[in-house]
Write an enzyme that holds these catalytic residues in place. Structure first.
Site, PDB file in Angstrom:
ATOM      1  N   GLU A 137      19.451   4.786  46.009  1.00 36.50           N
ATOM      2  CA  GLU A 137      18.978   6.031  46.236  1.00 36.50           C
ATOM      3  C   GLU A 137      19.746   7.156  45.229  1.00 36.50           C
ATOM      4  O   GLU A 137      20.886   7.029  45.177  1.00 36.50           O
ATOM      5  CB  GLU A 137      19.280   6.506  47.770  1.00 36.50           C
ATOM      6  N   GLU A 314      23.808   7.025  59.319  1.00 34.19           N
ATOM      7  CA  GLU A 314      23.161   5.775  58.688  1.00 34.19           C
ATOM      8  C   GLU A 314      22.413   4.977  59.860  1.00 34.19           C
ATOM      9  O   GLU A 314      21.314   4.339  59.319  1.00 34.19           O
ATOM     10  CB  GLU A 314      24.197   5.079  57.832  1.00 34.19           C
TER      11      GLU A 314
HETATM   12  N1  TRP Z   1      20.790   8.690  51.994  1.00 32.17           N
HETATM   13  C1  TRP Z   1      22.185   8.880  52.297  1.00 32.17           C
HETATM   14  C2  TRP Z   1      22.268   9.446  53.360  1.00 32.17           C
HETATM   15  O1  TRP Z   1      22.211  10.698  53.379  1.00 32.17           O
HETATM   16  C3  TRP Z   1      22.696   9.739  50.945  1.00 32.17           C
HETATM   17  C4  TRP Z   1      23.128   9.256  49.598  1.00 32.17           C
HETATM   18  C5  TRP Z   1      24.132   8.127  49.627  1.00 32.17           C
HETATM   19  C6  TRP Z   1      22.991   9.576  48.394  1.00 32.17           C
HETATM   20  N2  TRP Z   1      24.260   8.152  48.356  1.00 32.17           N
HETATM   21  C7  TRP Z   1      23.571   8.742  47.514  1.00 32.17           C
HETATM   22  C8  TRP Z   1      22.079  10.436  47.604  1.00 32.17           C
HETATM   23  C9  TRP Z   1      23.593   8.526  46.262  1.00 32.17           C
HETATM   24  C10 TRP Z   1      22.046  10.557  46.453  1.00 32.17           C
HETATM   25  C11 TRP Z   1      22.725   9.820  45.733  1.00 32.17           C
HETATM   26  O2  TRP Z   1      22.604   8.979  54.431  1.00 32.17           O
HETATM   27 ZN    ZN Z   2      20.758  10.650  55.494  1.00 35.87          ZN
END
Ligand code: TRP
Ligand code: ZN
Length: 874
Positions: A137, A314
């Site tokens: 992500e 998470e």
């Molecule tokens: N989706 C993750 C959360 O909020 C966020 C996240 C983790 C993220 N690693 C990342 C977003 C790297 C951007 C880039 O739980």
């Molecule tokens: Zn999140």
């Protein structure tokens, strides 16, 4: 101020970026994908230096069009490409691989090479302390293989990986482990299959020498789920709290949202190098070790709470994120705002709800309000971005959560649950939008919520003013409300927003609720609300529980706040009354007006002595508003005046309330191993009291703090004692810092605290200190936690960062430019402290602006840093 404001016109505007890759993506340009990928097989030949990735994509044309297949790629070395078994020479358009395909479906195979050990961006496949792991992500999957790397392309994943068995005995991916074996040459392999279609950003792979804390959870339908928390063997004893948190979260989501876990296996892996907090990859969450590892000696109460919060966050994503994902990245708050709201509710339920709410509002005010009031302001559902990583913000996360909280408040628990039930049911397996979410809440509850949608699209914090009029003759009280939203970049004209205000009246004489709480919905620019039978002078208790994320100004008579601080029946509003009382005094003295500190010390004393309040609440209530928060109230910020004003009040409290603070410091009932909310509250109160005692008398404070530091059997007390000592000029300061280093320098997470404490010190010398620490042998600019501990912490040390000679600005600018060469995502997150340059006194404002210009003008700048710095100048 005029000269400070005149300059930006001569700068490169964001419309004319220096590099053609720095172009904006717009929400209104969304189009469904041209091609879908229902199935993908991945084959990894893992090696830190050179990893071979073979991908087989089953491609299906989506709709009636003749556009080619475009696959995203980034820093991939293409070895070969095949379509239906025949080798092809694909075209390249920028970083995209372009294939003209005649039919409606095809099998596309690619083979690429990547270099995990050289991956300093920590996006894609990278190495962390000998572990190979992934972060996809938002757009990291394209750094692993060519793929339509967007969240609305959902695929079933089959993964095979092969690696050296000694170095990488554990091989993990999403879903279920369906086969494993040996190759004979010291290598072994494993095959994984995830039955749930998912977008590429949820793909994960881990290979390493890991050991598991294993447990199980039996779901509400009686299925037994295997749980593993994978860490380096030495860290196993520090995983108990994360495991407990996980099981609590699984049970909570069943009870509160009816959501059951859906695989037979749930894995968590902790790594030391990670850009953010953690990642919700389906069935294989990957965590920053800071949010997994904890024991009494090395983790504070706040660390333990953060672990519960992030583990739950998470885990909750499994439904709000994985089962239902986002159609495009503009919808990010669909999963993040909702999941933050869910984790906040969880933490409130397993701990102290009032204290949790105070904490959440403190974070909102410290991180989101400044964002909303500055050059980086954007809507919860933004309209455009250059780099999506820059939009993982307090606005998308925390304001997004507040917006859902408001709708939940309006609906009430039962109807809100009916709405979320329908949402999960209706959109399961889909990539959805924020509009879909609101529609499901409406259809499930039968309540029209359309007015709330403006909270998704309009940036800026609404400013509400309130005035209560009382006529003792007629016993009528009238509440006058008014709202306005200031312009934000790209949104000059604002419309009124629906603002739910939980409101009650408290009797000034009786100190009791004389008008029961009601929910007032302010929908227009103005409103008046009538109260009948108000027999005594009423005190307005409004925005109780912080029911709306607004800036509220209440027109009050002298003495009202002090009385409310004793009488308000809503814990949040009671806290707020004392905070506002302090804030008024702080703002007055920071602007050179005569400030009467006596009502403040009187109210703080009454709070400390109250038998009705628990320790945790007292600690939160008497904590002074931070310097950035005071600065937010000023038209022109002079950081020295802000600092002096706050220090003066701390001194006054420390001196006047010596005895009350001493007895608060003497509170017992907090053995180091006890993590109950009550014990945590006692530690918090004692440590807040310690800091104030030291403000009143440095010598007494240094002695007490050093004694506490030496005797502490837990990190909360040890860190707090050191936190008080680092801001004093006492010999105990350096002794304690050295002792802390000697004992903990082999533990990276504790060493981060050592760096952060020094970067947060309230001393003139802190600027020199951080420069020295940047050359310390244990400083690692490539490790995000270490970089944040030093540079990130320093950027929020208001007084030290805004050193009048500009050395603080120079330090952070150099750090940002150095970090950008390795890890643009983390470097970009260091920029916001510069963004408020227009609000500072001219000399500092100019120095801050020059720093931003230096950043924007640097050669080879990433688009992450370019976007944040150039927008901050505008
Ligand atoms: N989706 C993750 C959360 O909020 C966020 C996240 C983790 C993220 N690693 C990342 C977003 C790297 C951007 C880039 O739980
Ligand atoms: Zn999140």
């Amino acid at each position: 101020m005029a000269d400070v404001r005149a300059t930006p016109e001569v700068l490169t505007p964001p419309e004319a970026p220096p590099s053609p890759t720095h172009v904006a993506t717009r929400r209104e340009d969304y189009r469904p994908p041209d091609w879908l990928v229902p199935e993908i097989s991945l084959d990894f030949d893992l090696d830190p230096q050179r990893t071979r990735v073979r991908a087989s994509l089953e491609i299906v044309r989506n709709g009636d069009h003749d556009r080619p297949l475009r696959l995203d790629g980034d820093e991939l070395t293409l070895i070969s490409a095949r379509v239906d078994g025949r080798e092809v020479e694909p075209g390249l358009d920028g970083k995209q691989l372009v294939l003209d395909l005649p039919g409606s479906r095809a099998m596309v195979e690619t083979e690429v090479e990547i270099a995990p050990a050289a991956n300093t961006k920590l996006m894609g496949l990278y190495a962390s302390g000998g572990i190979l792991c992934t972060q996809c992500e938002a757009e990291g999957f394209r750094r692993i293989t060519f793929f339509p790397d967007r969240p609305d392309v959902l695929s079933r994943y089959r993964v095979r990986m092969e690696a050296d068995k000694d170095r990488f005995p554990i091989l993990l991916s999403n879903g279920n482990n369906i086969a494993a074996g040996e190759e004979g040459d010291g290598r072994h392999w494993a095959q994984w299959e995830d039955p749930f279609p998912k977008p590429s950003y949820l793909f994960a792979l881990v290979a390493g020498d890991l050991k598991a804390n294993s447990d199980s959870f039996t779901t509400m339908s009686g299925r037994k789920v295997a749980l593993n928390i994978w860490v380096r063997e030495a860290d196993l004893p520090k995983t108990a709290h994360a495991m407990e948190s996980l099981k609590l979260a699984m049970a909570w989501d069943e009870k509160v949202y009816g959501r059951e876990y859906d695989l037979d296996l749930f894995n968590i892996v902790a790594v030391a190098d990670f850009n953010m907090g953690a990642m919700e990859n389906k069935g294989l969450n990957i965590f920053n070790s800071a949010y997994v590892l904890a024991d009494q000696e090395t983790a504070t109460d706040a660390d333990f709470d953060n672990i519960s919060r992030v583990v739950a966050h998470e885990y909750f994503h499994n439904w709000s994120g994985d089962r239902i994902t986002c159609r495009d990245w503009f919808q990010l708050s669909l999963k993040e705002g909702f999941t933050v709201f869910r984790d906040q509710s969880f933490s409130a339920d397993i701990g102290s709800a009032p204290v949790k709410r105070i904490d959440d509002v403190r974070v909102l005010r410290a991180a989101q309000f400044p964002e909303d009031a500055g050059p980086l302001a954007h809507a919860v559902r933004p309209d455009s971005y250059i780099e999506i990583s820059n939009f993982y913000t307090a606005t998308v996360y925390n304001k997004g959560a507040e917006l859902i909280r408001m709708m939940a408040t309006v609906l009430g628990a039962e109807k809100f649950r009916a709405g979320t039930d329908l949402y999960f049911d209706r959109h399961d397996g889909e990539a959805a939008t924020c509009d879909d979410f609101v529609k499901a809440l409406e259809d499930g509850s039968g309540v029209d919520l359309s007015a709330f949608k403006i909270w998704y699209s309009q940036a800026g914090t609404p400013k509400v003013s309130a005035r209560l009029q009382h006529d003792p003759q007629t016993r009528a009280a009238t509440l006058h409300l008014e709202q306005r939203v200031d312009p934000t970049p790209g949104q000059p004209d604002k419309a009124p927003m629906p603002i739910p205000l939980r409101t009650a009246l408290i009797g000034e004489d009786s100190c009791a609720e004389i008008a029961a709480e009601q929910l007032v919905l302010l929908e227009k620019a103005q409103a008046t609300i009538e109260f009948a039978n108000v027999a005594e002078p009423p005190l307005l208790s409004i925005n109780r529980g912080f029911s709306a994320p607004i800036v509220l100004t209440v027109d009050r008579r002298p003495g009202e706040l002090e009385r409310l601080a004793q009488c308000d029946t809503d814990p949040f509003s009671r806290y707020e009354a004392l905070q506002e009382l302090m804030m008024c005094a702080l703002v007055a003295s920071a602007t050179g007006a005569a400030a009467d500190l006596e009502p403040v010390t009187r109210a703080v004393g009454a709070t400390l002595r109250s038998d009705a309040l628990d320790a945790a609440f007292k600690a939160e209530a008497i904590l002074l508003p931070s310097e950035p928060l005071i600065a937010d109230r000023l038209d022109v910020v002079d950081p020295d005046a802000v600092h002096e004003s706050r220090e003066a009040l701390r001194r006054a409290i420390g001196n006047e309330l010596r005895d009350d603070l001493a007895s608060a410091y003497g509170t017992s009932g907090a053995p180091g191993h006890d993590l109950s909310p009550a014990a945590k509250g006692v530690r918090r109160l004692r440590n807040v009291a310690l800091a104030l005692i030291a403000a009143g008398d440095e010598r007494v404070g240094a002695t007490l703090a050093h004694r506490q530091f030496m005797a502490a059997d837990n990190m909360t007390d040890r860190q707090a004692a050191l936190g008080t000592l680092v801001s004093l000029d006492a010999p105990e300061r350096d002794q304690a810092l050295a002792a802390f280093y000697d004992r903990f320098h082999d533990d990276p997470l504790v060493l981060d605290k050592w760096f952060a404490l020094q970067a947060a010190a309230q001393r003139r010398e802190t600027v020199d200190e951080v420069q020295r620490l940047a050359h310390h042998p244990d400083f690692r600019i490539g490790n995000p936690n270490r970089l944040r501990a030093l540079a990130g912490t320093f950027g929020y040390n208001h007084w030290a960062f805004h050193s009048p000679d500009g050395r603080g600005y120079r330090f952070l600018t150099d750090m940002i430019l150095d970090a950008d060469k390795l890890n643009p995502q983390v470097a970009a997150r260091l920029i916001p402290p510069f963004g408020r340059w227009r609000r500072f006194e001219p000399k500092r404002g100019e120095l801050m602006r020059e720093s931003l210009e230096r950043i924007v003008g640097a050669r080879g700048l990433s688009k992450d840093v370019y976007e944040q710095a150039s927008k901050s100048l505008a």
